[in-house]
Design an enzyme around this catalytic site. Sequence first.
Site, PDB file in Angstrom:
ATOM      1  N   HIS A 103       0.826  -1.212   0.000  1.00 12.39           N
ATOM      2  CA  HIS A 103       0.000   0.000   0.000  1.00 12.39           C
ATOM      3  C   HIS A 103       0.853   1.252   0.000  1.00 12.39           C
ATOM      4  CE1 HIS A 103       0.625   1.008   4.309  1.00 12.39           C
ATOM      5  NE2 HIS A 103       0.601  -0.298   4.516  1.00 12.39           N
ATOM      6  N   CYS A 161       3.168  -5.065   6.496  1.00 12.58           N
ATOM      7  CA  CYS A 161       2.773  -4.678   5.147  1.00 12.58           C
ATOM      8  C   CYS A 161       3.954  -4.058   4.395  1.00 12.58           C
ATOM      9  CB  CYS A 161       1.608  -3.694   5.185  1.00 12.58           C
ATOM     10  SG  CYS A 161       0.043  -4.442   5.697  1.00 12.58           S
TER      11      CYS A 161
END
Length: 321
Positions: free
Chosen positions: A192, A208
């Site tokens: 992301h 992440c």
Amino acid sequence: MKTRLLFSLLLTASTVASALTLPAPDRPGDSLIGNPPHEVKYVAAKQEDTLIDIAVNFRLGQDEIVLANPHVDRWLPREGTQVRIPSSFILPNAPRQGIVINLPEMRIYYFPDSSRVVTYAIGIGREDNWKTPLGKTHIAGKTENPSWTPPKSIIAEHLADGDVLEPYYPPGPDNPLGLFAFKLGIPGYLIHSTNKTNGVGMRVSHGCIRMYPADIEQFFPMVKVGTQVNIVNQSIKVGWYHDTLYMEVYPEMEETPATYEQRLHTALNLIEQANGGQMPVIKGSVLKAAVEKATGIPVAIYERPTQTPPVVQGQAAPAAK
């Protein structure tokens, strides 16, 4: 040759050096992309610059630019200091398809077809309980303008540090996930955007993979749901550029430490593999320096000997020049 010349011209003209779409290696067996290693790129530090400012400007990772400039002060480089900008990369030792993420390098490689490689700096998970997982997975979904509901574990961790997270973050520029997110097949993990750009190229996330906002905006429409993702741990990479063998070295991940002897053993295996199963004659001091100095810059360690043309009987050998 034309594609590499075009790339060099584009790189010179561009203020962004490492959010790159590069030609794939132009010779069978080669593994190095980007500028030819002897074409080193530098930028002069301005008075107000830190190395981190330069990394963000060129969309490099924070650790990446520090490794490439070991003698430059991270926070106070002198005005006019020549800062090296990494612009050549050895491809990871993995199938050249889909997305390959090399964690020690903190860099993502995407292979849209056999002629191009797209590469970006990334941030990854911390070395404690929030490591980015290794292994093969896939892009399970894509979301533009994602919302975020922090897991209870992350809320509790922030609360212990005196930081109160909102229970829900709606889509928008203040959302920690940014404006674009890929969902991986591994539950709970994403690629992301981030509004904390100084963390790109560091181990600061909860597992992440973070990208610069401008990079993922470019990347998002390229990648289809179902694309293979291969996450690897390769602190040492070896590959050819024409007749020269290069080695590119990064520090080991904290959770997978290795002694110098273990790293040397890994390097020798990779060299033998790259050379068709035969160990070339390499000067020991060159190999030792390449293994010990984790700069993230491709270093030449061996050059194939020039083939002497055979002498035809009755014909004089060519004179030495």
